[in-house]
Design a protein around this motif. Sequence first.
Motif, PDB file in Angstrom:
ATOM      1  N   GLY A   1       0.729  -1.103   0.034  1.00 32.33           N
ATOM      2  CA  GLY A   1       0.021  -0.079   0.053  1.00 32.33           C
ATOM      3  C   GLY A   1       0.880   1.169   0.016  1.00 32.33           C
ATOM      4  N   THR A   2       0.359   2.441   0.377  1.00 33.68           N
ATOM      5  CA  THR A   2       0.772   3.657   0.114  1.00 33.68           C
ATOM      6  C   THR A   2       2.020   3.697   1.143  1.00 33.68           C
ATOM      7  OG1 THR A   2      -1.107   4.822  -0.714  1.00 33.68           O
ATOM      8  CG2 THR A   2       0.588   6.245   0.275  1.00 33.68           C
ATOM      9  N   THR A   3       1.556   3.204   2.241  1.00 36.37           N
ATOM     10  CA  THR A   3       2.881   3.065   3.257  1.00 36.37           C
ATOM     11  C   THR A   3       4.082   2.556   2.828  1.00 36.37           C
ATOM     12  OG1 THR A   3       1.087   3.101   5.164  1.00 36.37           O
ATOM     13  CG2 THR A   3       3.290   2.418   5.733  1.00 36.37           C
ATOM     14  N   ASP A   4       4.170   1.548   2.262  1.00 39.43           N
ATOM     15  CA  ASP A   4       5.226   0.779   1.815  1.00 39.43           C
ATOM     16  C   ASP A   4       6.041   1.571   0.842  1.00 39.43           C
ATOM     17  OD1 ASP A   4       4.966  -2.098   2.778  1.00 39.43           O
ATOM     18  OD2 ASP A   4       3.004  -1.510   1.725  1.00 39.43           O
ATOM     19  N   VAL A   5       5.215   2.168  -0.165  1.00 35.59           N
ATOM     20  CA  VAL A   5       5.753   3.219  -1.114  1.00 35.59           C
ATOM     21  C   VAL A   5       6.574   4.619  -0.322  1.00 35.59           C
ATOM     22  CG1 VAL A   5       5.647   4.495  -3.165  1.00 35.59           C
ATOM     23  CG2 VAL A   5       4.165   2.570  -2.822  1.00 35.59           C
ATOM     24  N   ARG A   6       5.859   5.024   0.579  1.00 33.76           N
ATOM     25  CA  ARG A   6       6.473   6.312   1.524  1.00 33.76           C
ATOM     26  C   ARG A   6       7.708   5.621   2.040  1.00 33.76           C
ATOM     27  NH1 ARG A   6       1.029   8.055   4.513  1.00 33.76           N
ATOM     28  NH2 ARG A   6       0.173   9.388   2.653  1.00 33.76           N
TER      29      ARG A   6
ATOM     30  N   LEU B   1       8.017  -4.478  -7.308  1.00 29.87           N
ATOM     31  CA  LEU B   1       7.148  -4.222  -8.633  1.00 29.87           C
ATOM     32  C   LEU B   1       6.298  -5.318  -9.115  1.00 29.87           C
ATOM     33  CD1 LEU B   1      10.237  -2.770 -10.495  1.00 29.87           C
ATOM     34  CD2 LEU B   1       8.296  -1.515  -9.594  1.00 29.87           C
ATOM     35  N   GLU B   2       6.764  -6.676  -8.546  1.00 28.79           N
ATOM     36  CA  GLU B   2       5.875  -7.773  -8.986  1.00 28.79           C
ATOM     37  C   GLU B   2       4.608  -8.141  -7.993  1.00 28.79           C
ATOM     38  OE1 GLU B   2       6.465  -9.269 -11.773  1.00 28.79           O
ATOM     39  OE2 GLU B   2       8.174  -7.750 -11.860  1.00 28.79           O
ATOM     40  N   VAL B   3       4.218  -7.350  -6.827  1.00 29.56           N
ATOM     41  CA  VAL B   3       3.331  -7.691  -5.849  1.00 29.56           C
ATOM     42  C   VAL B   3       2.208  -6.685  -6.103  1.00 29.56           C
ATOM     43  CG1 VAL B   3       2.955  -7.386  -3.504  1.00 29.56           C
ATOM     44  CG2 VAL B   3       5.354  -7.786  -4.095  1.00 29.56           C
TER      45      VAL B   3
ATOM     46  N   LEU C   1       4.606   3.439  -7.031  1.00 29.43           N
ATOM     47  CA  LEU C   1       5.659   2.635  -6.828  1.00 29.43           C
ATOM     48  C   LEU C   1       6.811   2.543  -7.964  1.00 29.43           C
ATOM     49  CD1 LEU C   1       7.080   0.251  -5.069  1.00 29.43           C
ATOM     50  CD2 LEU C   1       5.785  -1.100  -6.610  1.00 29.43           C
ATOM     51  N   PHE C   2       6.269   2.859  -9.206  1.00 31.39           N
ATOM     52  CA  PHE C   2       7.156   2.895 -10.251  1.00 31.39           C
ATOM     53  C   PHE C   2       7.940   4.130 -10.140  1.00 31.39           C
ATOM     54  CE2 PHE C   2       3.805   0.757 -13.196  1.00 31.39           C
ATOM     55  CZ  PHE C   2       4.287  -0.282 -13.093  1.00 31.39           C
ATOM     56  N   LYS C   3       7.486   5.148  -9.767  1.00 30.38           N
ATOM     57  CA  LYS C   3       8.100   6.368  -9.598  1.00 30.38           C
ATOM     58  C   LYS C   3       9.320   6.276  -8.468  1.00 30.38           C
ATOM     59  CE  LYS C   3       4.502   9.051  -9.691  1.00 30.38           C
ATOM     60  NZ  LYS C   3       3.834  10.299  -9.629  1.00 30.38           N
ATOM     61  N   ALA C   4       9.036   5.687  -7.339  1.00 31.21           N
ATOM     62  CA  ALA C   4       9.910   5.540  -6.269  1.00 31.21           C
ATOM     63  C   ALA C   4      10.880   4.791  -6.622  1.00 31.21           C
ATOM     64  CB  ALA C   4       8.837   4.991  -5.139  1.00 31.21           C
ATOM     65  N   VAL C   5      10.776   3.417  -7.314  1.00 33.36           N
ATOM     66  CA  VAL C   5      11.723   2.776  -7.735  1.00 33.36           C
ATOM     67  C   VAL C   5      12.545   3.029  -8.649  1.00 33.36           C
ATOM     68  CG1 VAL C   5      12.386   0.271  -8.382  1.00 33.36           C
ATOM     69  CG2 VAL C   5      10.321   0.534  -7.064  1.00 33.36           C
ATOM     70  N   ALA C   6      12.012   4.084  -9.469  1.00 37.55           N
ATOM     71  CA  ALA C   6      12.948   4.835 -10.542  1.00 37.55           C
ATOM     72  C   ALA C   6      13.848   5.962 -10.059  1.00 37.55           C
ATOM     73  CB  ALA C   6      11.737   5.454 -11.531  1.00 37.55           C
ATOM     74  N   ASP C   7      13.385   6.456  -8.817  1.00 38.15           N
ATOM     75  CA  ASP C   7      14.071   7.486  -8.225  1.00 38.15           C
ATOM     76  C   ASP C   7      15.270   6.589  -7.498  1.00 38.15           C
ATOM     77  OD1 ASP C   7      14.875  10.047  -7.515  1.00 38.15           O
ATOM     78  OD2 ASP C   7      13.752   9.991  -5.912  1.00 38.15           O
ATOM     79  N   MET C   8      14.876   5.472  -6.807  1.00 34.40           N
ATOM     80  CA  MET C   8      16.079   4.660  -6.291  1.00 34.40           C
ATOM     81  C   MET C   8      17.076   4.291  -7.265  1.00 34.40           C
ATOM     82  SD  MET C   8      15.827   1.914  -3.303  1.00 34.40           S
ATOM     83  CE  MET C   8      15.354   2.845  -2.216  1.00 34.40           C
ATOM     84  N   HIS C   9      16.656   3.823  -8.507  1.00 32.38           N
ATOM     85  CA  HIS C   9      17.465   3.634  -9.250  1.00 32.38           C
ATOM     86  C   HIS C   9      18.493   4.520 -10.227  1.00 32.38           C
ATOM     87  CE1 HIS C   9      17.368  -0.842 -10.739  1.00 32.38           C
ATOM     88  NE2 HIS C   9      16.064  -0.441 -10.541  1.00 32.38           N
TER      89      HIS C   9
END
Length: 438
Positions: free
Chosen positions: A134-139, A175-177, A187-195
């Motif tokens: 959920g949103t908490t995980d992405v935060r 990304l697979e969850v 989530l796409f944006k958060a993982v993109a920023d970490m990459h």
Amino acid sequence: MRDALAGRDISSVYRQLRRVGVSQRQIAALTGQSQSEVSEILKGRQVMAYDVLARIADGLGVPRGYMGLAYDEATALKVAGSVDEAEQREDEEVKRRRFLQHAASVTMGAQVLGPDSGAWVPTAAQTPTPNRIGTTDVRQIEAATRALRSLDYQYGGGFCRDAVVAQLSWTRQLLEVEAAEPVKHRLFKAVADMHSLAGWTSFDTGLLDSARTHFAKALELAKMGGDNGLVANILYRMGRVYLHNDAAGEALKMFQLGQIAAQGSGSALTVAVLCANEAWAYGMLDRPDQVQRMISRTRDEFERAQSEEAPSWVKFFDVNDLHGMIGSALSALSKFEDNRVKYAPLAVNELIKCTEGYESNMQRTHVFGLSMLAENHMRVGDVDQGVKIGNHAMRLGESIKSKRISDRLMPLQLEAARRKNNSAALDLAERIKVYRTV
């Protein structure tokens, strides 16, 4: 010993070897260093360059993992001795073209995560994941990225890259969850920023292939998340990789692609960042008219941005960075002999404004600005002031784990070395030389 290796505290490692009877000469022979370099390290000089750390680990028979190192593609080739310099240059040109094609395809709306994307994607560790996020995980991902980025700004990529890459091995699996569609996009944006951060810290430690891999993946995910501002950010950062490696033509293409995404983002400050970097690329290409045009547009967009709420990633571009980027473009022009008289004084004026405003959380950027300011003081004939500022840059730089600092000090080393009749300048040149070879 393990603690010293984990902290990359080579001074402590060498001192412990001395205590058990290993001589400086033996350490030098094992690590491929000169005895004077070993002596400097024993006195406390830090070792930050990735290839030197890897050579020390290999020479002492220490597993690279003890120092948080791994075999990257370039280092592996050097160790193997299987590729000569000409072949490496040709291989790098091919990689640049491939990345440009990939970036253009993603930016202009081509399908992403297709059959060719596997070449860019590292294998993730198989760690258990939740059934739904959920949103908490992405935060939490976003908060981790912010915290790690602050460490990079202050202490350099060498201080936090391993932590960023380790964090990615977990976050990529999410990304697979299963998740609601709005959560998935965030989530796409958060993982993109970490990459993107992984790419930036890889670049800062001299791992060009790793940087390219992470930026390419970041670009795909940012596009999937529908965030044009983040796409522009990633292209800007990859352009900076090419600027740093003297590939101004390829850098300019990256910035121009980023400009397309920046315009789509609706953020004037994002547009200003891309314009400023285009000016720097044009400066390296010795195109004064284009530099002046892009500087003018940078100022206009920056002024327009004062009335907007800018995206978080671009808020670093404040008035200090505005002067710093303009100074960088003018400094690039001043490196050409025919331009020195006109552009070196202009660069000094902008870089003075830039360096006066940096705080301790931007140490690396402060060192970059000081080194360019010192260069241009020397170009206008104020050698003593250039030496003074250059020594200050060195003092700050020695506490930061960034290969880029070593690279960015080379022009100052060359400028100082040209002052044959100034002993202080020659001492600075020698100091930088030693720093860059340790």
